[in-house]
Design a protein around this motif. Structure first.
Motif, PDB file in Angstrom:
ATOM      1  N   GLY A  24      17.259-100.073  70.487  1.00  0.00           N
ATOM      2  CA  GLY A  24      16.403 -99.569  71.552  1.00  0.00           C
ATOM      3  C   GLY A  24      15.693 -98.281  71.168  1.00  0.00           C
ATOM      4  N   ALA A  25      16.390 -97.401  70.447  1.00  0.00           N
ATOM      5  CA  ALA A  25      15.756 -96.163  69.980  1.00  0.00           C
ATOM      6  C   ALA A  25      14.633 -96.479  68.996  1.00  0.00           C
ATOM      7  CB  ALA A  25      16.799 -95.250  69.335  1.00  0.00           C
ATOM      8  N   GLY A  26      14.844 -97.465  68.144  1.00  0.00           N
ATOM      9  CA  GLY A  26      13.784 -97.898  67.233  1.00  0.00           C
ATOM     10  C   GLY A  26      12.598 -98.462  67.984  1.00  0.00           C
ATOM     11  N   ALA A  27      12.874 -99.214  69.045  1.00  0.00           N
ATOM     12  CA  ALA A  27      11.792 -99.766  69.867  1.00  0.00           C
ATOM     13  C   ALA A  27      10.995 -98.651  70.532  1.00  0.00           C
ATOM     14  CB  ALA A  27      12.378-100.712  70.916  1.00  0.00           C
ATOM     15  N   LEU A  28      11.689 -97.636  71.020  1.00  0.00           N
ATOM     16  CA  LEU A  28      11.007 -96.491  71.633  1.00  0.00           C
ATOM     17  C   LEU A  28      10.149 -95.754  70.605  1.00  0.00           C
ATOM     18  CD1 LEU A  28      10.510 -94.635  74.050  1.00  0.00           C
ATOM     19  CD2 LEU A  28      12.599 -93.402  73.410  1.00  0.00           C
ATOM     20  N   ALA A  29      10.679 -95.572  69.407  1.00  0.00           N
ATOM     21  CA  ALA A  29       9.903 -94.923  68.343  1.00  0.00           C
ATOM     22  C   ALA A  29       8.653 -95.736  68.014  1.00  0.00           C
ATOM     23  CB  ALA A  29      10.766 -94.734  67.098  1.00  0.00           C
ATOM     24  N   ALA A  30       8.771 -97.053  68.021  1.00  0.00           N
ATOM     25  CA  ALA A  30       7.614 -97.914  67.760  1.00  0.00           C
ATOM     26  C   ALA A  30       6.564 -97.751  68.852  1.00  0.00           C
ATOM     27  CB  ALA A  30       8.047 -99.378  67.663  1.00  0.00           C
ATOM     28  N   ALA A  31       7.007 -97.686  70.096  1.00  0.00           N
ATOM     29  CA  ALA A  31       6.067 -97.499  71.198  1.00  0.00           C
ATOM     30  C   ALA A  31       5.314 -96.181  71.036  1.00  0.00           C
ATOM     31  CB  ALA A  31       6.805 -97.530  72.534  1.00  0.00           C
ATOM     32  N   LEU A  32       6.013 -95.131  70.635  1.00  0.00           N
ATOM     33  CA  LEU A  32       5.360 -93.836  70.430  1.00  0.00           C
ATOM     34  C   LEU A  32       4.391 -93.897  69.242  1.00  0.00           C
ATOM     35  CD1 LEU A  32       8.407 -91.487  71.068  1.00  0.00           C
ATOM     36  CD2 LEU A  32       6.476 -91.968  72.604  1.00  0.00           C
ATOM     37  N   TYR A  33       4.788 -94.583  68.179  1.00  0.00           N
ATOM     38  CA  TYR A  33       3.909 -94.766  67.013  1.00  0.00           C
ATOM     39  C   TYR A  33       2.618 -95.480  67.427  1.00  0.00           C
ATOM     40  CZ  TYR A  33       2.059 -97.468  63.076  1.00  0.00           C
ATOM     41  OH  TYR A  33       1.223 -98.088  62.180  1.00  0.00           O
ATOM     42  N   LEU A  34       2.747 -96.539  68.194  1.00  0.00           N
ATOM     43  CA  LEU A  34       1.563 -97.288  68.617  1.00  0.00           C
ATOM     44  C   LEU A  34       0.716 -96.492  69.609  1.00  0.00           C
ATOM     45  CD1 LEU A  34       3.190-100.810  68.915  1.00  0.00           C
ATOM     46  CD2 LEU A  34       1.556-100.054  67.173  1.00  0.00           C
TER      47      LEU A  34
END
Length: 183
Positions: A24-34
């Protein structure tokens, strides 16, 4: 994931929560990256990289017996999954004509959800026979092969997207040599 937490890492609900939280933390980081990306140009490369990252993360996760390393790898799996899926969805929504967008995205969503459900069923059957680690390793290898195939067709995809982007008024992706970009 519950089988991994219990059988591989010899933990309980706390370990399961940490594994899922890492993804989930990786998913959140991806959302911020995008979120901070200035344009949709270049998302095809992001999809290729994200799929390879997810594949390598899954394969590495399958081979580890250390929970802390598994959590680290699941961070990258979560990042890769969201980056790849959200980037694909973004490109589709941008390029589809208004009159087709709803229908195509409905088919895309149904295919994605159906594939996930069918894949989960098959993975469960394979895991019962061969174990969860070999199952995850097989999934990782399969995804890596698909990612490499996608990467090999990337220039064809870009060639077909360029005129669509141009017609939609989506500016070209800035390059390092672009004099309008401050250095």
């Amino acid at each position: 994931m519950p089988a991994f937490a219990r059988d591989v890492f010899h933990g309980g609900p706390d370990v399961l929560g940490l594994l899922l939280g890492s993804a989930g933390a990786g998913a959140l980081a991806a959302a911020l990256y995008l979120l901070v990306r200035p344009t949709i140009r270049g998302l095809t490369t992001a999809i290729a990289d994200a799929n390879a990252l997810t594949a390598l993360g899954l394969a590495g996760f399958a081979l580890t017996h250390q929970a802390w390393l598994g959590m680290s790898l699941l961070f990258f799996v979560g990042f890769g999954l969201i980056t790849g899926n959200a980037s694909s969805n973004t490109i589709l929504q941008a390029i589809l004509p208004d009159q087709l967008r709803g229908r195509v995205l409905a088919l895309y969503t149904a295919a994605a959800l159906g594939a996930a459900a069918a894949g989960g069923l098959v993975a469960g059957l394979v895991a019962e026979r061969f174990g969860v680690q070999y199952t995850f390793l097989g999934i990782g290898i399969g995804l890596l092969l698909a990612a490499l195939r996608f990467r090999s067709r990337l220039e064809l995809l870009r060639t077909n997207l360029r005129p669509i982007y141009q017609a939609l008024g989506i500016p070209p992706r800035p390059t390092r040599h672009d004099s309008s970009i401050p250095h």
